[in-house]
Design an enzyme around this catalytic site. Structure first.
Site, PDB file in Angstrom:
ATOM      1  N   ASP A  99      74.964  44.299 -28.018  1.00 44.46           N
ATOM      2  CA  ASP A  99      75.593  44.002 -26.731  1.00 44.46           C
ATOM      3  C   ASP A  99      76.983  44.651 -26.733  1.00 44.46           C
ATOM      4  OD1 ASP A  99      75.144  41.056 -24.734  1.00 44.46           O
ATOM      5  OD2 ASP A  99      76.364  42.826 -24.277  1.00 44.46           O
ATOM      6  N   ASP A 200      77.578  45.331 -21.067  1.00 47.71           N
ATOM      7  CA  ASP A 200      78.101  44.209 -20.301  1.00 47.71           C
ATOM      8  C   ASP A 200      78.942  44.699 -19.118  1.00 47.71           C
ATOM      9  OD1 ASP A 200      78.518  41.236 -20.507  1.00 47.71           O
ATOM     10  OD2 ASP A 200      80.610  41.871 -20.490  1.00 47.71           O
ATOM     11  N   GLU A 242      74.346  46.429 -17.376  1.00 45.86           N
ATOM     12  CA  GLU A 242      74.330  45.236 -16.530  1.00 45.86           C
ATOM     13  C   GLU A 242      75.129  45.578 -15.287  1.00 45.86           C
ATOM     14  OE1 GLU A 242      76.936  42.060 -17.405  1.00 45.86           O
ATOM     15  OE2 GLU A 242      75.654  40.525 -16.546  1.00 45.86           O
ATOM     16  N   HIS A 316      71.018  34.811 -20.734  1.00 45.83           N
ATOM     17  CA  HIS A 316      71.915  33.730 -21.194  1.00 45.83           C
ATOM     18  C   HIS A 316      72.897  33.277 -20.110  1.00 45.83           C
ATOM     19  CE1 HIS A 316      74.073  37.423 -21.411  1.00 45.83           C
ATOM     20  NE2 HIS A 316      75.187  36.765 -21.565  1.00 45.83           N
ATOM     21  N   ASP A 317      72.842  33.978 -18.945  1.00 44.76           N
ATOM     22  CA  ASP A 317      73.717  33.590 -17.815  1.00 44.76           C
ATOM     23  C   ASP A 317      72.952  32.879 -16.716  1.00 44.76           C
ATOM     24  OD1 ASP A 317      75.401  36.816 -17.926  1.00 44.76           O
ATOM     25  OD2 ASP A 317      75.936  34.927 -18.919  1.00 44.76           O
TER      26      ASP A 317
HETATM   27  O1  TEU Z   1      78.107  38.599 -17.268  1.00 41.37           O
HETATM   28  C1  TEU Z   1      78.582  39.238 -16.106  1.00 41.37           C
HETATM   29  C2  TEU Z   1      78.764  38.241 -15.053  1.00 41.37           C
HETATM   30  O2  TEU Z   1      79.400  38.507 -14.068  1.00 41.37           O
HETATM   31  C3  TEU Z   1      78.145  36.918 -15.269  1.00 41.37           C
HETATM   32  O3  TEU Z   1      79.153  36.129 -15.867  1.00 41.37           O
HETATM   33  C4  TEU Z   1      77.686  36.370 -13.982  1.00 41.37           C
HETATM   34  O4  TEU Z   1      78.475  36.837 -12.933  1.00 41.37           O
HETATM   35  C5  TEU Z   1      77.859  34.897 -13.959  1.00 41.37           C
HETATM   36  O5  TEU Z   1      77.760  34.434 -15.258  1.00 41.37           O
HETATM   37  C6  TEU Z   1      76.759  34.340 -13.111  1.00 41.37           C
HETATM   38  O6  TEU Z   1      76.452  33.062 -13.604  1.00 41.37           O
HETATM   39  C7  TEU Z   1      78.450  39.260 -18.469  1.00 41.37           C
HETATM   40  C8  TEU Z   1      77.846  38.436 -19.586  1.00 41.37           C
HETATM   41  O7  TEU Z   1      76.421  38.450 -19.449  1.00 41.37           O
HETATM   42  C9  TEU Z   1      78.396  37.045 -19.479  1.00 41.37           C
HETATM   43  O8  TEU Z   1      77.796  36.176 -20.449  1.00 41.37           O
HETATM   44  C10 TEU Z   1      79.905  37.114 -19.732  1.00 41.37           C
HETATM   45  O9  TEU Z   1      80.446  35.834 -19.522  1.00 41.37           O
HETATM   46  C11 TEU Z   1      80.568  38.105 -18.771  1.00 41.37           C
HETATM   47  O10 TEU Z   1      79.864  39.333 -18.609  1.00 41.37           O
HETATM   48  C12 TEU Z   1      81.935  38.498 -19.322  1.00 41.37           C
HETATM   49  O11 TEU Z   1      81.741  39.253 -20.501  1.00 41.37           O
END
Ligand code: TEU
Ligand code: CA
Length: 541
Positions: A99, A200, A242, A316-317
């Protein structure tokens, strides 16, 4: 059929290391725990692992705030164990996709510690600093984790930018030294034999903060082409960006092989379909199946051969799909299998998030004290101050909060689901007694074996990789059906995306049913009665 790349045939499994398997009883998952579970992943049949960040981090955002890109977080283990994971995975024909979190670092990274020392420091411009405007934040850019994206630094009297937490200062990609340092770090990992990178929020690195512009800045693709040239371009690796705002046209810019940027992107158009227009992710509305059919079908056909799709419901989000768009009560198994069959027989590289393959569900809480995720905690405070009722905020967190997907992997029905012998960093979902890997492996009708079969079908049939996609339009709203066709071979995929009985008129004659989430025979033609969440795929004559 163009020369197939390995990642066009791959099935990727996402591991959130903190919650996958603890090996030393400290309640936190670790690398040795992952190594111990590689045989399970090989049995599932996956061929690549997207490993969420394992680098040194103070865990303000659980590893997405990196303080040293070339060292392993102490709780997760050592660099030797990381190298062992790469070797052990390779023995099982599994690649490790790292990642890459380079839009920002942790504020404990040595670069930021230097930058904060003063305006003259050589590392100052590794980050984005702005003078106050009218004694206040420079502009209205807001953080994804609530509040302004500008944090005041008293030492210098300037603000620095953080699109995420205050402890995640954005890197200044306009600075060639920053880009060179990142490319050097990427080559450090490529030389260790990693299979590629998940990037990311990569759409943010071209930001023009003084113009209030964050995503898809004018220099973004120039940076990616430079990165390609300087790092992974000379390796046979996979890169997936992403990109929350991507449309098919934008996705082609990232993934058209002729542009030498990335292999593919995660687009999120389907993910946003249950979010009220112009509101936040917490403001939900019912999912329209018709809209889902249109959006997923558009992505199946719009890229043509100028790009490559990723296919996912979970990460995971995101909340767990069986709770979000399936039915995690009386039809948990049927709906989880339906979601898998519908997605995995589409065109593109499928991603399975840890626990999805055994139908793990959301894990509702009753108070904010049970929540660990900074995004939910910050939103809770913000909405409380805006006068939202606590119950409503907790309801939003139970529907869309990120901890839903971060409860420990459920391995068996012993204490803490076999995840840890200690106290887990986040509560285990109490339904682990019924929902766990051990029970799934012992049940031939489990969701696990549906995923295993879908992965087999992808490995055995070029049609799944390259077959042309065609949505079947004239069906009931809740029935999602499509064809895949290659070189005269034609498959039909039918899914009842609802808990009501539906009918489907079978115009074709079925030759062979390939997978089905009920244990009864299907008629080979004519009007089919579809039970709740019934789904199947069949080769047709
Ligand atoms: O996520 C990008 C992001 O914008 C997400 O946080 C999303 O908008 C939000 O969580 C929706 O629930 C990436 C990673 O996947 C995330 O885990 C990180 O928190 C974020 O970037 C910052 O690195
Ligand atoms: Ca541990």
């Amino acid at each position: 059929e163009q020369q197939t790349k390995w990642w066009q045939k791959a099935v990727v499994y996402q591991i959130y290391p903190r919650s996958f398997q603890d090996s030393n009883g400290d309640g936190v998952g670790d690398l040795l725990g992952i190594i111990g579970r590689l045989d399970y992943l090989q049995l599932l049949g996956i061929t690549a692992i997207w490993l969420s960040p394992v680098y040194q981090s103070p865990n303000d955002d659980n590893g997405y705030d990196i303080s040293d890109y070339e060292a392993i977080m102490e709780e997760f283990g050592t660099m030797e164990e990381m190298e062992c994971l790469i070797v052990e995975a390779d023995k099982r024909n599994i690649k490790i996709i790292m990642d890459l979190v380079v839009n920002h670092t942790s504020d404990e990274h040595k670069w930021f510690i230097e930058a904060k020392k003063g305006k003259e420091n050589p590392y100052r411009d590794y980050y984005i600093w702005c003078d106050p405007v009218n004694g206040d934040v420079p502009n209205e850019i807001s953080s994804t984790f609530s509040g302004s994206a500008w944090e005041f630094d008293a030492t210098s009297g300037q603000y620095f930018l953080h699109l995420f937490s205050k402890k995640q200062p954005d890197l200044n990609w306009a600075n060639t030294n920053v880009r060179q340092e990142i490319y050097n770090m990427m080559n450090f990992w490529l030389e260790k034999g990693v299979g590629g990178f998940r990037m990311d929020v990569i759409d943010l690195i071209g930001k023009l903060p003084d113009q209030g512009l964050t995503g898809n800045g004018p220099l973004l693709h120039q940076y990616l082409q430079e990165m390609h040239q300087a790092t992974f371009g000379s390796h046979d690796v996979m890169t997936v960006g992403e990109t929350w705002g991507a449309t098919p046209e934008i996705a082609k810019q990232y993934s058209d092989p002729a542009r030498k940027e990335l292999s593919m992107v995660f687009q999120f158009e389907h993910i946003g379909l249950d979010q009220q227009e112009g509101k936040e992710k917490w403001d939900i509305k019912p999912l329209s199946i018709g809209a889902l059919k249109r959006v997923l079908s558009k992505w199946q056909t719009a890229l043509g051969n100028q790009g490559w799709n990723s296919l996912f419901w979970n990460n995971h989000d995101l909340p767990r799909i069986v709770s979000r768009w399936g039915n995690d009560q009386e039809y948990r198994v049927e709906s989880a299998k339906m979601l898998a069959i519908l997605l995995h027989l589409m065109k593109g590289t499928p991603y399975i998030y840890q626990g999805e393959e055994i139908g793990m569900t959301n894990c509702p809480v009753t108070s904010i004290e049970e929540i660990r995720d900074i995004e939910s905690i910050n939103m809770y405070q913000e909405r409380l101050s805006k006068g939202y009722r606590k119950e409503a905020i907790i309801q939003s967190i139970n529907a869309k909060g990120r901890d839903n997907s971060r409860t420990p992997m459920q391995w068996d029905d012993t204490e803490c689901a076999g995840f840890t012998t200690g106290t887990p960093w986040l509560h285990v979902n109490p339904n682990y007694h019924e929902i766990n890997v051990k029970e799934s492996l012992a049940d031939p009708q489990s969701i696990f074996y549906t995923y295993q079969k879908l992965i087999e079908l992808r490995k055995e049939h070029a049609l799944v990789i390259w077959g042309e996609y065609q949505l079947i339009e004239d069906t009931a709203e809740e029935v999602f059906a499509y064809y895949r066709e290659l070189a005269g071979e034609k498959w039909l995929v039918v899914a009842n995306f609802s808990e009501t009985n539906q009918t489907f008129l079978l115009r074709d004659v079925m030759d062979k049913v390939l997978i089905h989430n009920y244990q009864t025979d299907l008629p080979d033609t004519g009007e089919l009665g579809l039970r709740p969440y019934e789904a199947f795929a069949a080769k047709i004559k």
